[in-house]
Design an enzyme around this catalytic site. Structure first.
Site, PDB file in Angstrom:
ATOM      1  N   TYR A 187     -20.120   6.202   6.119  1.00  0.00           N
ATOM      2  CA  TYR A 187     -21.492   5.764   6.368  1.00  0.00           C
ATOM      3  C   TYR A 187     -21.472   4.388   7.043  1.00  0.00           C
ATOM      4  CZ  TYR A 187     -23.598   9.648   3.836  1.00  0.00           C
ATOM      5  OH  TYR A 187     -24.011  10.895   3.466  1.00  0.00           O
ATOM      6  N   GLY A 346     -21.030  15.949  -9.917  1.00  0.00           N
ATOM      7  CA  GLY A 346     -22.108  16.150  -8.961  1.00  0.00           C
ATOM      8  C   GLY A 346     -22.525  17.600  -8.955  1.00  0.00           C
ATOM      9  N   ARG A 347     -21.825  18.400  -8.150  1.00  0.00           N
ATOM     10  CA  ARG A 347     -22.162  19.824  -8.027  1.00  0.00           C
ATOM     11  C   ARG A 347     -22.096  20.576  -9.363  1.00  0.00           C
ATOM     12  NH1 ARG A 347     -18.035  21.418  -3.549  1.00  0.00           N
ATOM     13  NH2 ARG A 347     -16.842  19.869  -4.704  1.00  0.00           N
ATOM     14  N   CYS A 377     -26.271  23.321  -1.838  1.00  0.00           N
ATOM     15  CA  CYS A 377     -26.403  21.855  -1.907  1.00  0.00           C
ATOM     16  C   CYS A 377     -26.205  21.230  -0.536  1.00  0.00           C
ATOM     17  CB  CYS A 377     -25.440  21.283  -2.953  1.00  0.00           C
ATOM     18  SG  CYS A 377     -23.720  21.849  -2.809  1.00  0.00           S
ATOM     19  N   GLU A 439     -23.689  50.503 -12.821  1.00  0.00           N
ATOM     20  CA  GLU A 439     -22.729  50.141 -11.777  1.00  0.00           C
ATOM     21  C   GLU A 439     -21.805  51.328 -11.550  1.00  0.00           C
ATOM     22  OE1 GLU A 439     -20.150  49.012  -9.088  1.00  0.00           O
ATOM     23  OE2 GLU A 439     -21.973  47.839  -9.495  1.00  0.00           O
ATOM     24  N   ALA A 485     -26.045  55.707 -10.101  1.00  0.00           N
ATOM     25  CA  ALA A 485     -27.446  56.087 -10.312  1.00  0.00           C
ATOM     26  C   ALA A 485     -27.852  57.192  -9.350  1.00  0.00           C
ATOM     27  CB  ALA A 485     -28.343  54.871 -10.140  1.00  0.00           C
TER      28      ALA A 485
END
Length: 671
Positions: A187, A346-347, A377, A439, A485
């Site tokens: 930065y 953080g995450r 994010c 499933e 199904a």
């Protein structure tokens, strides 16, 4: 006698829940919510909007010892107007919204400091820079044709004054301290700190002390105005990992550092401590090596900053914090063993706001895992959207997405056990509905099963196991494996609501050979793979399959008709994209861009290059990885059924894991 096993010892992180001090501030435990970019979390007056407040309050409820709120900007910074909260824009609004949030955060015993940023300088995404300045004239990191001018002396002193004013407003708002977004990630202030970008000849250039003068003047100014006991931390990247402009050094790679190397970083740490900083929040990397600051799954390890934090800790006498996927007991203990004071999340705290409380309760298996995709994010921030989380859609919209008890409990049939089906079952079950999930295969997970096969995708496997555990603990959710199904199940009057989440199936063009296999065949080890492999398709699946095969010692070629992998810039988080793009040549994978497959003769692939020439790639195995198409086998029933029906995930629209889970949550929260 109780025998304590080695596994129990490794899981014991009780030290994490002892008090710690930062300057004059005591926090109840050593867990910290790491700072995050608050893009689009501001109101129109520069205060914290309700979503930002709710998001932080929820993490305080989850047991974190301290929250680093922000980043926020000053009036005189390089962020686009109104993109992040700003203390100076309207101090009264900032103080009022801060107090509203901090009163609730403090009620949970959690402390909160606020991170102030000067913006991105030459690291800004094109169009996101208001000032287009830098320490000296420099090319933009993403667009070399965009030139950033050198800041004037008056602009620098004005910015220092704004930082001090912002800190005073934060203190008056009730914040317990300040963090300066400074010698970090490339930065603006980090550009001042590096001779690579700072060629000034005044007191803000030249020696390391001069290049750090902005941030040392800031802390001195804050201490003079706010008092010596008011804590001031600094975000600090020990090493830059710049191999060349816009090219990061790979993990384990030997290269000449063009930015800040460790020796200079340690010298800088001592200067910052001497100037008055009370804590160093340590990581590594820059925008030129962005995957170091935002580590994707391709690192295939957690705690990548522990070594850097330990080196800094040996050089200074103030507290040191590290983040970097710390949601693992061995990684936490490794950090604490090396003297690191604070463990930052953080995450992982976006994925599970109750992370600290679950760690304290030794409920590791119940922690919803961050999968390092960065789609929910970082990728959203890159597009100017508020960050959230792929696996936790309620992040950043806690009030809107709060789960409620339904007025009527329903019997819900979910067809398909991929991420959309699993999320629907979990949310519906939590709300009290009766759920039956069918499933057709013997395993839950859908495309996550083959997708999690590479060793660097272990977090995807953890997500499947997390879903299994949560659903197995619900008495109102029944899982039926090996159960395809049928129309009869769809029309069964026992079910009030039908959710179709049948996923997708691979696209396999007719190239004239019946010897091609799919990427899923490779990932699931359904067939033997030769030593020379050609992968048709340079998307995410093709590239990740190539990496896995290369690690197995295979000779791999990728054929991609476009001019870039994975759809190019902007299709995924840039940090993930940059690392994956560099990993392909780094691992000697032959990548053929702008190359179209003409036909496949057995296992030999005939391609046409951009100049019209044809060539043959001789291989033992041909893998088709050209994407997926919806597998909506109940389309006719969905359009004619009189029941409440939903089509979710890839069976509606093929996308990524985030879209499947977000699809499911958005629907299931309201059934």
């Amino acid at each position: 006698m109780v025998i304590v096993t080695e596994d129990v010892k490794k899981r014991n992180v009780s030290r994490l829940f002892t008090p710690a001090k930062i300057g004059g501030l005591t926090i109840n435990n050593r867990t910290v919510m790491a700072p995050l970019g608050l893009v689009s979390y501001s109101d129109d007056q520069g205060g914290f909007n309700k979503n930002a407040q709710d998001m932080y309050i929820r993490r305080a409820k989850g047991g974190v010892g301290m929250i680093t709120v922000g980043l926020i900007g000053c009036d005189y910074v390089d962020f686009a107007d109104g993109s992040v909260p700003c203390a100076i824009k309207n101090p009264l609004v900032f103080m009022n919204t801060s107090k509203e949030m901090l009163d609730k955060i403090h009620s949970y015993g959690t402390k909160a400091i606020c991170m102030i940023s000067a913006g991105s300088g030459r690291s800004s995404f094109p169009g996101a820079s208001k000032q287009k300045w830098a320490p000296s004239e420099n090319e933009n990191r993403f667009d070399p044709k965009q030139i950033h001018r050198a800041m004037t002396h008056d602009e620098i002193t004005h910015m220092i004054e704004d930082f001090v004013k912002s800190a005073v407003i934060c203190q008056q708002s009730g914040f317990d301290g300040i963090e300066i977004h400074a010698v970090h990630e490339g930065y603006l202030f980090d550009q001042f700190a590096m001779s690579l970008f700072n060629r000034r000849t005044d007191e803000y250039g030249g020696s390391l002390e001069n290049r750090l003068r902005i941030v040392t003047d800031i802390v001195k100014g804050i201490k003079a105005q706010c008092g010596e006991d008011f804590p001031v931390s600094i975000r600090f990247s020990l090493k830059s990992f710049i191999k060349e402009l816009r090219v990061g050094g790979m993990p384990g790679e030997k290269f000449e550092e063009k930015g800040r190397d460790i020796s200079e970083g340690l010298e800088a740490a001592k200067i910052l401590e001497a100037a008055g900083y009370d804590m160093l929040n340590v990581d590594a990397g820059t925008y030129d090596a962005w995957f170091w600051n935002h580590p994707p799954m391709y690192f295939n390890k957690k705690g990548i900053y522990n070594t850097f934090g330990a080196q800094v800790k040996e050089a200074v006498n103030i507290p040191v914090g590290v983040a970097g996927r710390m949601d693992d007991p061995e990684v936490i203990n490794d950090a604490l063993d090396q003297g690191i004071d604070l463990i930052e999340f953080g995450r992982p705290l976006l994925a599970d706001p109750d992370l600290p409380n679950k760690i304290k309760a030794d409920a590791w298996e119940d922690i919803r895992p961050c999968i390092s995709c960065q789609d929910g994010c970082l990728a959203r921030l890159e597009h100017g959207l508020p960050f959230s989380c792929t696996v936790n859609p309620a992040t950043g919209r806690e009030a809107e997405y709060r789960l409620t008890v339904p007025l009527e409990k329903k019997n819900i049939l979910i067809i398909g056990g991929g991420p959309a089906g699993l999320e629907t079952a979990w949310i519906s079950g939590k709300r009290g509905h009766n759920v039956t999930l069918m499933e057709e295969t013997s395993e839950l997970g859908g495309e996550l099963v083959p997708g999690s096969a590479p060793d660097f995708k272990s977090n995807d496997r953890e997500l499947i196991e997390w879903f299994k555990r949560q659903l197995s603990n619900m008495g109102n959710v029944e899982i039926k494996l090996n159960s395809a199904a049928t129309k009869k199940d769809f029309n069964d009057n026992a079910f009030d609501t039908i959710v179709v989440a049948t996923g997708s199936k691979p696209i396999i063009p007719d190239f004239g050979s019946n010897q091609m296999i799919t990427a899923a065949d490779v990932l699931l080890k359904k067939t033997e793979i030769g030593n020379h492999v050609t992968i048709i398709g340079g998307g995410l699946v093709g590239c990740e399959t190539a990496l896995m095969l290369k690690k197995q010692g295979k000779d791999v070629s990728i054929v991609e008709m476009r001019d870039d992998i994975c759809g190019g810039v902007g299709k995924m988080s840039f940090a993930n994209y940059q690392m994956l793009k560099q990993l392909i040549p780094y691992n000697n994978i032959d990548l053929k861009l702008n190359t179209k497959v003409d036909s496949v003769d057995g296992t030999n692939v005939i391609v046409e290059t951009s100049d019209g020439n044809k060539q043959t790639i001789n291989s033992d195995t041909v893998v088709c990885a050209l994407g997926y198409k919806p597998n909506n086998i109940f389309s006719d029933l969905l359009s004619t059924s009189g029941k409440e029906t939903y089509l979710l995930g890839d069976s509606r629209h093929v996308d990524n894991i985030m879209q499947a889970i977000w699809d499911a949550y958005a629907v299931a929260k309201d059934i």
